[in-house]
Design a protein around this motif. Structure first.
Motif, mmCIF file in Angstrom:
data_model
loop_
_atom_site.group_PDB
_atom_site.id
_atom_site.type_symbol
_atom_site.label_atom_id
_atom_site.label_comp_id
_atom_site.label_asym_id
_atom_site.label_seq_id
_atom_site.Cartn_x
_atom_site.Cartn_y
_atom_site.Cartn_z
ATOM 1 N N VAL A 1 124.232 46.383 64.005
ATOM 2 C CA VAL A 1 124.769 47.299 65.016
ATOM 3 C C VAL A 1 124.486 46.762 66.416
ATOM 4 C CG1 VAL A 1 124.721 49.368 63.582
ATOM 5 C CG2 VAL A 1 122.698 48.740 64.875
ATOM 6 N N ASN B 1 119.072 48.791 56.199
ATOM 7 C CA ASN B 1 120.443 48.268 56.149
ATOM 8 C C ASN B 1 121.236 48.455 57.444
ATOM 9 O OD1 ASN B 1 120.924 50.917 55.945
ATOM 10 N ND2 ASN B 1 121.773 50.854 53.843
ATOM 11 N N ARG B 2 120.536 48.935 58.479
ATOM 12 C CA ARG B 2 121.159 48.936 59.815
ATOM 13 C C ARG B 2 120.253 48.146 60.751
ATOM 14 N NH1 ARG B 2 125.129 52.277 61.398
ATOM 15 N NH2 ARG B 2 124.264 52.817 63.438
ATOM 16 N N GLU C 1 129.599 44.318 59.210
ATOM 17 C CA GLU C 1 129.007 44.266 57.878
ATOM 18 C C GLU C 1 128.743 42.821 57.428
ATOM 19 O OE1 GLU C 1 129.836 46.327 53.555
ATOM 20 O OE2 GLU C 1 131.508 45.477 54.638
ATOM 21 N N GLU D 1 124.410 46.310 57.782
ATOM 22 C CA GLU D 1 125.279 46.491 58.944
ATOM 23 C C GLU D 1 124.497 46.040 60.178
ATOM 24 O OE1 GLU D 1 128.268 48.288 58.631
ATOM 25 O OE2 GLU D 1 128.736 48.463 60.771
#
Ligand code: NOJ
Length: 733
Positions: free
Chosen positions: A730, A626-627, A710, A728
């Motif tokens: 980054v 999730n990153r 997000e 997310e």
């Protein structure tokens, strides 16, 4: 060791193929240059000229090298005969490229493109295009003016029937499938067609949904919504594009240097050619940006339209303009180079003629008809099915009343742009049901009314038929001429007195199955509550009746999903799922939010929606990581279980939302879909792998970027009922 030798083998193969292609391209360029060198000015503009049909005068012009392309000449014999004039009697022997609108089949007619897109089945759509190409090519056609890749958010626009609906991601997938289908592995294969992505660009954005009307959109909307399917066409190797009729924000698209020169030929490096739409260069005069055809021609050519379809604007009068420096000779050379390049790629110089025996062997081949049936079945969308009235239970049924102007109609199923489709090839719904039920079930047929005229004289017969039946099947909608080009509608209710007839039949209290035949979303609020089931069958081509009968009887479990939103009322248009949030998103308990006071804001049926005879349950949405960096891949999985009692296909859809960005983003954007087949009780884990790069948007400076932050990730069986998670993105350090 084994691995290394396999790797080396593959590498050699790839190098040989790539190098081979490169050499071929180099050879083609050399041949094009050689020809260009020998051409007179008249012969050059001749290559840039396309006329419709043929006659003695055109044939003389072909002999003189003054026509490079024809459209609408059909049949291997006639096309071989005319080609012979070009090849054997013109000075340079340059073959003609012959085009035709082969939109959803040549003689074997498939569902109209809007219907086919509801299958979300790119494999079958590609196959249908391949078949259309084979049949048309056997009749001496080299080039189809398809696919139409215009995004359409306004169902009043009749040409919505010719495209894949409202979504750029789905539209791009459908575009790719069709381009690959038409063009096959090699354009030089005599049974493939050169494809043409049309209408460049934003033609579907016509104000009021009125065909040919003004389009005024921002560069952002152009780049995000209307351009992506064209980019997909170019990426799939499309050989040609067609410039459109409309203007965009003051500049007609057939004279638009920004879209044609800067974006298409510049940013995208498109090396095929652009043909105008029918007289769209000539129409620059009516648009009010050229005083006469000559000036229109200069504007069209300068913008990057290489071939003039029926406009008579590219003429030898341009020579004087080249001489006085008003027009650069380089522009003409570039246009001719692009056209000749494509003629070489098509193999027309080596094989200008088609084997005349192929037509008989290929046209309406049994395999083609079978594919037409498969695609027709998959295109059907079940919109409503109360009390499980469908599928019809043949054991419990004695009598069906079959009512409606389209129940035994052989024309509507062919839809718009039916090419060489013939009524005699069409199976009507009446015939389809008879094929299925034989003598087991009695069918009482009553037409009831016409599509368009307002006579109620047949109502009573239809009501009597309904009274005698266990169930009523009503087949209603639009005739074929009510959608397609120049067929915009201001009222989207069922035309004529059809809704009235539904109301009259509803008084009998018999269950009503409404089978719709139409080329666009229609508004159903006035009759939706009167019927028990609604089957959207569009215009499905020659196998229409068999496909509908398959669905009504449950021999095929419907799996189609809408690729366009169905509004409750015309007043909601434009209405589409990937809208922006606004500063005051709709809140039912707050008057001062974005809504209507007389209607909900939601559509009647949303994008991606469609029922099945079974149920699918979605659970356990998960992301692998999730990153993510913008160079990563987003991996999402979800469990889909068939919780019903029959097998069926489900179209699993993945949407995203960029939560906070430098510019506003849609509340949902489709970024992936998969068709999965599930037996009763079966569960599958469906996985999506999406490059994070695909989640981006155009920033304030119109650069495509993935902004960190997000993202909402949503998966479901339509655009409303979804499971949600987040990731997310980054920043790259
Ligand atoms: C006009 C239509 O807009 C276009 O789609 C079509 O290809 C041409 N006519 C040729 O028939």
């Amino acid at each position: 060791m084994k691995f290394i030798s396999k790797f080396l083998f593959t590498l050699t193969l790839v190098i040989t193929v790539v190098l081979g292609q490169h050499l071929k391209d180099v050879e083609i360029e050399a041949k094009v240059n050689e020809l260009l060198h020998q051409m007179t000015f008249a012969e050059k503009v001749g290559q840039m000229t396309q006329f419709s049909g043929t006659n003695k005068r055109y044939e003389q012009m072909i002999r003189e090298g003054k026509i490079g392309s024809l459209l609408n000449v059909i049949g291997a014999e006639v096309n071989n005969r005319i080609q012979k004039i070009a090849v054997e009697e013109s000075r340079l022997g340059i073959p003609l490229v012959i085009g035709l609108d082969v939109i959803h089949g040549y003689r074997t007619i498939f569902p109209i493109p809007l219907a086919a897109s509801a299958s979300w089945d790119t494999v079958l759509i590609r196959k249908a295009a391949e078949i259309a190409a084979k049949e048309a090519a056997s009749a001496g056609i080299h080039w189809t003016f398809a696919p139409m890749v215009d995004i359409a958010r306004d169902p009043r626009w009749g040409r919505i029937a010719e495209g894949a609906g409202e979504d750029p991601f789905l539209g791009s997938a459908m575009t790719r499938a069709q381009v690959l289908g038409f063009q096959g592995k090699s354009l030089a294969d005599p049974l493939t067609l050169l494809a043409c992505g049309k209408h460049f660009v934003a033609y579907g954005g016509a104000e009021g949904g009125r065909d040919y009307n003004t389009v005024d959109i921002s560069e952002r909307t152009l780049r995000e919504i209307y351009l992506p399917p064209f980019k997909a066409a170019v990426d799939a190797g499309v050989g040609t594009l067609m410039s459109a009729f409309n203007e965009i924000s003051g500049v007609p698209t057939s004279a638009n240097q920004f879209t044609l020169r800067k974006i298409l030929k510049g940013e995208w490096g498109f090396d095929g050619f652009v043909v105008s739409d029918w007289n769209s260069i000539g129409e620059l005069v009516a648009h009010g940006i050229a005083k006469d055809r000559l000036e229109a021609g200069v504007k069209g050519l300068t913008a990057g339209v290489d071939m003039d379809m029926e406009g008579r604007c590219y003429t030898t009068d341009m020579e004087a303009l080249v001489a006085d420096g008003t027009l650069s000779d380089g522009l003409i050379e570039d246009a001719v180079r692009r056209i000749l390049r494509m003629k070489f790629k098509l193999g027309l110089f080596e094989h200008p003629y088609i084997d005349e025996n192929l037509q008989k062997k290929l046209i309406l081949h049994q395999d083609h008809i079978q594919t037409a049936l498969e695609l027709a079945r998959e295109s059907i969308v079940l919109l409503k099915n109360e009390k499980d009235v469908l599928p019809l239970n043949r054991k419990e049924l004695n009598t069906i009343a079959l009512i409606g102007p389209l129940a035994d109609d052989k024309d509507a199923p062919l839809g718009t742009w039916r090419c060489q489709g013939k009524q005699e090839d069409v199976v009507t719904v009446y015939e389809g049901l008879k094929n299925k039920f034989g003598d087991d079930v009695k069918i009482i047929y009553a037409k009831g009314c016409d599509v368009k005229n307002n006579s109620r004289s047949e109502f009573n017969k239809a009501i009597k038929a309904a009274r005698k039946a266990d169930v009523v099947v009503m087949v209603m909608g639009e005739s074929a001429d009510m959608s397609g080009e120049a067929a915009s509608r201001a009222d989207l209710n069922l035309p004529g007195v059809q809704a009235e007839l539904i109301n009259a039949i509803a008084e009998t209290n018999k269950p009503i199955v409404l089978v719709l035949m139409n080329g666009r979303p229609i508004t159903l609020s006035n009759i939706e509550s009167k019927v028990t089931a609604i089957v959207e069958s569009w215009h499905l081509g020659i196998q229409h009746g068999n496909a509908v009968a398959n669905v009504l009887t449950g021999d095929y479990n419907p799996s189609g999903k809408l690729t366009v939103t169905f509004p409750r009322s015309v007043g909601q248009i434009p209405i589409y799922y990937n809208h922006k949030s606004s500063g005051r998103p709709n809140n039912p308990s707050d008057k001062f939010t974005s809504k209507y006071i007389d209607l909900p804001s939601s559509p009647l049926y949303p994008f991606g929606y469609g029922l099945s005879y079974t149920e699918f349950r979605y659970t356990g949405i998960e992301v692998e990581n999730n990153r993510l960096l913008s160079t990563d891949e987003l991996v999402v999985s979800v469990n889909v279980k068939n919780t019903g009692k029959r097998g069926g296909d489900e179209v699993v859809q993945l949407y995203i939302r960029d939560m906070v960005g430098s510019v506003t983003r849609p509340v949902k954007e489709l970024k992936g879909f998969q068709r999965v087949a599930l037996e009763a009780g079966e569960q599958k884990t469906v996985q999506f792998q999406i490059p994070v790069r695909n989640l981006g948007a155009y920033d304030l400076d119109m650069n495509y970027t993935v902004e960190p932050g997000e993202f909402g990730i949503m998966v479901g069986g339509n655009s409303v009922n979804v499971l949600t998670t987040t990731v997310e993105v980054v920043r790259l350090k």
